[in-house]
Design a protein around this motif. Structure first.
Motif, PDB file in Angstrom:
ATOM      1  N   ARG A 133       0.828  -1.216   0.000  1.00  9.57           N
ATOM      2  CA  ARG A 133       0.000   0.000   0.000  1.00  9.57           C
ATOM      3  C   ARG A 133       0.859   1.262   0.000  1.00  9.57           C
ATOM      4  NH1 ARG A 133      -5.189  -1.735   2.535  1.00  9.57           N
ATOM      5  NH2 ARG A 133      -4.763  -3.593   3.768  1.00  9.57           N
TER       6      ARG A 133
ATOM      7  N   THR B  42      -2.193   7.426  -4.766  1.00 10.42           N
ATOM      8  CA  THR B  42      -3.302   6.608  -4.248  1.00 10.42           C
ATOM      9  C   THR B  42      -3.340   5.267  -4.985  1.00 10.42           C
ATOM     10  OG1 THR B  42      -4.873   7.578  -5.804  1.00 10.42           O
ATOM     11  CG2 THR B  42      -4.701   8.625  -3.647  1.00 10.42           C
TER      12      THR B  42
ATOM     13  N   ASP C 129      -5.616   1.068  -8.593  1.00  9.97           N
ATOM     14  CA  ASP C 129      -6.081   2.090  -7.667  1.00  9.97           C
ATOM     15  C   ASP C 129      -6.243   1.481  -6.265  1.00  9.97           C
ATOM     16  OD1 ASP C 129      -7.831   4.862  -8.467  1.00  9.97           O
ATOM     17  OD2 ASP C 129      -7.912   4.072  -6.423  1.00  9.97           O
ATOM     18  N   GLU C 130      -5.878   2.238  -5.235  1.00 12.20           N
ATOM     19  CA  GLU C 130      -5.906   1.655  -3.886  1.00 12.20           C
ATOM     20  C   GLU C 130      -7.302   1.205  -3.445  1.00 12.20           C
ATOM     21  OE1 GLU C 130      -4.316   4.506  -1.088  1.00 12.20           O
ATOM     22  OE2 GLU C 130      -6.040   5.833  -1.251  1.00 12.20           O
ATOM     23  N   LYS C 131      -8.331   1.823  -4.016  1.00 11.33           N
ATOM     24  CA  LYS C 131      -9.683   1.437  -3.571  1.00 11.33           C
ATOM     25  C   LYS C 131     -10.054   0.017  -4.006  1.00 11.33           C
ATOM     26  CE  LYS C 131     -12.535   3.559  -7.233  1.00 11.33           C
ATOM     27  NZ  LYS C 131     -11.767   4.541  -8.001  1.00 11.33           N
ATOM     28  N   HIS C 132      -9.306  -0.543  -4.952  1.00 15.14           N
ATOM     29  CA  HIS C 132      -9.610  -1.894  -5.422  1.00 15.14           C
ATOM     30  C   HIS C 132      -8.767  -2.980  -4.750  1.00 15.14           C
ATOM     31  CE1 HIS C 132     -12.168  -0.252  -8.425  1.00 15.14           C
ATOM     32  NE2 HIS C 132     -11.200   0.315  -9.113  1.00 15.14           N
TER      33      HIS C 132
ATOM     34  N   GLU D 127      -8.561  -4.661  -1.783  1.00 14.90           N
ATOM     35  CA  GLU D 127      -9.163  -5.836  -1.134  1.00 14.90           C
ATOM     36  C   GLU D 127      -9.862  -6.726  -2.158  1.00 14.90           C
ATOM     37  OE1 GLU D 127      -9.228  -2.894   0.376  1.00 14.90           O
ATOM     38  OE2 GLU D 127      -8.228  -3.327   2.289  1.00 14.90           O
TER      39      GLU D 127
END
Ligand code: ADP
Ligand code: ASP
Ligand code: MG
Length: 408
Positions: free
Chosen positions: A259, A338, A385-388, A390
């Motif tokens: 991350r 990010t 992208d970090e939101k993906h 998990e």
């Protein structure tokens, strides 16, 4: 009689009760007649707390003073653990990195160990005491305090085990071994009884923070018998194995992610010999490690150059790249902090094709856009992208059947 190095991480020494139970564990091994060197981290959250304290005072703390500050975390723990051992009737003596003479280079906040003195610890062990050593810290040639980077206590432990020729180095932590991926992200992750050194090196370098990469490098270089296991439960943990036993290895052994990544691009660079070195050179000269690099094929005699760095180095790297842009007459600098990197790791992938395309299919079916790709013989990494994060880890874990068969 054998000689062991035990390392206890932050959660394992997180409060007085836990320090007491670590002391009991250490006393038990000592009372069996073994020589014990214990390496400890700062109590959980302490390194972050100290970092935030400095951050509240100024944006760019002096690196030398930052190391003086952060090293106090481990100093607290060695004193408390030595007291707890004494109270149990187990003689112990605490040592800072300087007292052991853990000699490092002068790169504050990510120093490398150059040598370790043995006299202080040998004397301590000879007198029948447990040596309790502060992880994560050393001193440079001038005697200034340095630190070894986040997770650096692992490296202190392995380096001591190598130098003192310990029979084994046990890394006690808050999980009971090395899993197919971080069990906090994918609860069906499976603990491995053993992992090859090569795979562990790759997992650690790609972000599995269960072991610091430099600890794995040291272990490999000096053949240190290394095991990761839980402070809180019984079990054999995961052994890092160095010899290939000739067994056919799993196709994929694990999924690592990081991350702490950021991505930078310099657009419209004149396509001439030497530009890559003019971009990478000043970044490296400022002790910023570059990870993935992509250079596009030039069309209008200019090219775009993209690379990733640690997120902590992002702002510094952007500023350097702005200077480079001017000196190279490039067009534009842009960046994104990010993003994350997700990697499939496995020595078995060497002899199999089609893994990359399956990985890309899985991510596509989750609607996840891939921003960068990098491959080697035993790993495939993508930047997303970090939101993906998990969703990507879980989908890959499932599609590559890493959870194994359920126990009936
Ligand atoms: P310590 O404070 O003991 O050094 P760390 O937090 O540095 O502990 O490392 C242990 C953590 O590593 C676990 O709690 C887990 O969330 C994380 N981790 C990441 N990848 C893995 C993996 N493949 N197997 C086990 N743990 C992992
Ligand atoms: N205390 C340091 C950290 O939090 C070193 C370590 O725990 O290994 O990163
Ligand atoms: Mg750690």
């Amino acid at each position: 009689m054998a000689r062991y190095v035990f390392k206890f991480g932050g959660t394992s020494v997180g409060d007085a009760k836990r320090i007491k139970s670590v002391a009991e564990k250490v006393k038990q091994a000592h009372s069996e007649g073994h020589e014990i060197i214990v390496v400890v981290s700062a109590m959980s959250g302490e390194t972050n707390r100290l970092t935030a304290l400095a951050g509240g005072l100024l944006v760019k703390p002096n690196p030398r003073e930052m190391d003086v500050l952060l090293s106090t975390g481990e100093q607290v723990t060695i004193a408390l653990l030595s007291m707890a051992l004494g109270a149990l009737g187990c003689p112990a003596e605490s040592f800072t990195g300087g007292q052991v003479e853990i000699l490092t280079d002068s790169v504050h906040s990510k120093a490398r160990i150059k040598d370790i003195g043995v006299a202080a610890i040998q004397n301590c062990l000879k007198s029948g005491k447990v040596a309790v050593v502060a992880g994560f810290q050393g001193v440079n040639e001038q005697g200034h305090i340095t630190t070894l980077g986040r997770g650096g206590s692992d490296t202190t432990a392995v380096a001591l085990a190598a130098k003192l020729k310990a029979s084994e180095c046990y890394i006690y932590t808050d999980v009971d071994g090395v899993y197919t991926t971080d069990p906090r992200v994918e609860p069906t992750a499976r603990k491995m009884d053993s992992i090859t050194f090569e795979e562990m090196l790759e997992m650690a370098s790609l972000g599995s923070k269960v072991l610091q990469i430099r600890a794995v490098e040291f272990a490999g270089k000096y053949n240190v018998p290394l095991r990761v296991l839980s402070t809180f439960s019984e079990g054999n943990g995961t052994l890092i194995t160095y010899e290939d036993d000739g067994m056919e290895r799993a196709l994929i052994s694990g999924i690592a992610f990081n991350r702490d990544e950021a991505k930078l691009t310099i657009n419209g660079v004149p396509d001439l010999p030497g530009v890559a070195s003019k971009i990478v050179g000043p970044i490296a000269a400022n002790n910023i490690e570059i990870d993935m690099i992509i250079q596009n094929i030039a069309d209008d005699e200019t090219t775009d150059f993209t690379f990733t760095v640690h997120r902590n180095d992002y702002h510094k790297a952007v500023a350097l790249l702005e200077e480079i842009k001017t000196s190279l007459s490039a067009k534009k600098v842009s960046g994104d902090d990010t993003i994350v990197k997700v990697s499939l790791v496995g020595v078995g992938m060497r002899s199999h094709s089609g893994i990359a395309s399956k990985m890309f299919d899985v991510l596509a079916s989750e609607g996840i856009n891939i921003k960068m790709i990098s491959t080697s013989e035993i790993k495939i990494s993508v930047v997303i992208d970090e939101k993906h994060l998990e969703a990507a880890v879980r989908a890959l874990h499932k599609s590559f059947e890493l959870a194994g068969r359920p126990v009936l």
